[in-house]
Design an enzyme around this catalytic site. Sequence first.
Site, PDB file in Angstrom:
ATOM      1  N   PRO A  93       0.811  -1.219   0.000  1.00  9.18           N
ATOM      2  CA  PRO A  93       0.000   0.000   0.000  1.00  9.18           C
ATOM      3  C   PRO A  93       0.844   1.268   0.000  1.00  9.18           C
ATOM      4  O   PRO A  93       0.333   2.359  -0.219  1.00  9.18           O
ATOM      5  CB  PRO A  93      -0.830  -0.127   1.291  1.00  9.18           C
ATOM      6  CG  PRO A  93      -0.075  -1.077   2.153  1.00  9.18           C
ATOM      7  CD  PRO A  93       0.621  -2.023   1.218  1.00  9.18           C
ATOM      8  N   GLU A 120       2.800  -7.942   9.266  1.00  5.50           N
ATOM      9  CA  GLU A 120       3.052  -6.497   9.312  1.00  5.50           C
ATOM     10  C   GLU A 120       3.918  -6.025   8.148  1.00  5.50           C
ATOM     11  O   GLU A 120       4.186  -4.838   8.011  1.00  5.50           O
ATOM     12  CB  GLU A 120       3.736  -6.118  10.634  1.00  5.50           C
ATOM     13  CG  GLU A 120       2.869  -6.324  11.855  1.00  5.50           C
ATOM     14  CD  GLU A 120       1.574  -5.555  11.789  1.00  5.50           C
ATOM     15  OE1 GLU A 120       1.617  -4.342  11.530  1.00  5.50           O
ATOM     16  OE2 GLU A 120       0.506  -6.174  11.985  1.00  5.50           O
ATOM     17  N   ARG A 158      -4.014  -9.679 -20.144  1.00  2.00           N
ATOM     18  CA  ARG A 158      -4.912  -9.302 -21.227  1.00  2.00           C
ATOM     19  C   ARG A 158      -4.217  -8.452 -22.295  1.00  2.00           C
ATOM     20  O   ARG A 158      -4.751  -8.270 -23.377  1.00  2.00           O
ATOM     21  CB  ARG A 158      -6.149  -8.594 -20.687  1.00  2.00           C
ATOM     22  CG  ARG A 158      -5.890  -7.310 -19.962  1.00  2.00           C
ATOM     23  CD  ARG A 158      -7.152  -6.706 -19.369  1.00  2.00           C
ATOM     24  NE  ARG A 158      -8.058  -6.209 -20.387  1.00  2.00           N
ATOM     25  CZ  ARG A 158      -9.196  -6.790 -20.747  1.00  2.00           C
ATOM     26  NH1 ARG A 158      -9.573  -7.906 -20.185  1.00  2.00           N
ATOM     27  NH2 ARG A 158      -9.959  -6.259 -21.673  1.00  2.00           N
ATOM     28  N   ASP A 173     -10.410  -0.432 -23.884  1.00  3.72           N
ATOM     29  CA  ASP A 173     -10.554  -0.462 -22.432  1.00  3.72           C
ATOM     30  C   ASP A 173     -10.422   0.926 -21.828  1.00  3.72           C
ATOM     31  O   ASP A 173      -9.740   1.802 -22.365  1.00  3.72           O
ATOM     32  CB  ASP A 173      -9.474  -1.359 -21.807  1.00  3.72           C
ATOM     33  CG  ASP A 173      -9.788  -2.831 -21.982  1.00  3.72           C
ATOM     34  OD1 ASP A 173     -10.949  -3.157 -22.260  1.00  3.72           O
ATOM     35  OD2 ASP A 173      -8.862  -3.639 -21.841  1.00  3.72           O
TER      36      ASP A 173
END
Length: 262
Positions: A93, A120, A158, A173
């Site tokens: 993140p 963690e 893809r 897309d």
Amino acid sequence: MGKGAMRIDVVTLFPELIENCLRSGVVGRAQERGLLAVRTWNPRDFATDSHRTVDDRPCGGGPGMVMMIGPLQAALERAQDGDGPVRTVYLSPQGVRLTQAKVAQFARGPRLVLLCGRYEGVDERLLAHAVDEEVSIGDYVLSGGELAAAVLIDAIGRLQDGALNDAQSAEQDSFSDGLLDCPHYTRPVRGALGDVPPVLLSGDHAAIRRWRRKQALGRTWLRRPDLLARTELDAESRRLLDEFRREHEAARDQTEAGTRPD
């Protein structure tokens, strides 16, 4: 593995999670066609104690556990082994936000190694030593990097030549040209929820392309103005966007007038 196929190695404590996610759909077909090869490596297989330990308490105290250097480093070295340049990515993140442009960049390379953290996180020394970059799929926290890795592999898969039955699908897309995709319709042409826009039934391919471009521009303006601000528009696109705005404002005014009390 087919000649010229892209290879992605995933270092994960839950290889079955990755394998199950990628068994079906476009990515499953890409693997069957030899366009993409995905292999998993479990750090527990490289642990040196009888308990196959891969984590330990964080130095300095605190909750949770931290993934240890030894088993991860050994797994990464095996995953990175082979011919050709390898880029190693840690799903985190704290990484840079994943975009379609970043996916396309990864898809052009022959080798990619994905490191999935748990608990963690991973000992920072390993990240500094063995990882080229950190990537995030969004500003939220998952239980581990496996789902993020599956998302990245699906997006890359893809884009492999021959993975999609219609090569133009990837070109249309969302984000492929910096814009969101236009709306799509199918049969029945008329129904209780509304009708298909007449231009899509006209057979006029130039008019259809113009309509789809206008809708993509307008939808991006409405939903993701940040993307539009970063996209350089040619004169025709600016005209189409202005036209969409006028139509949108006219429809809004008409709706508001219809809801006002007499």
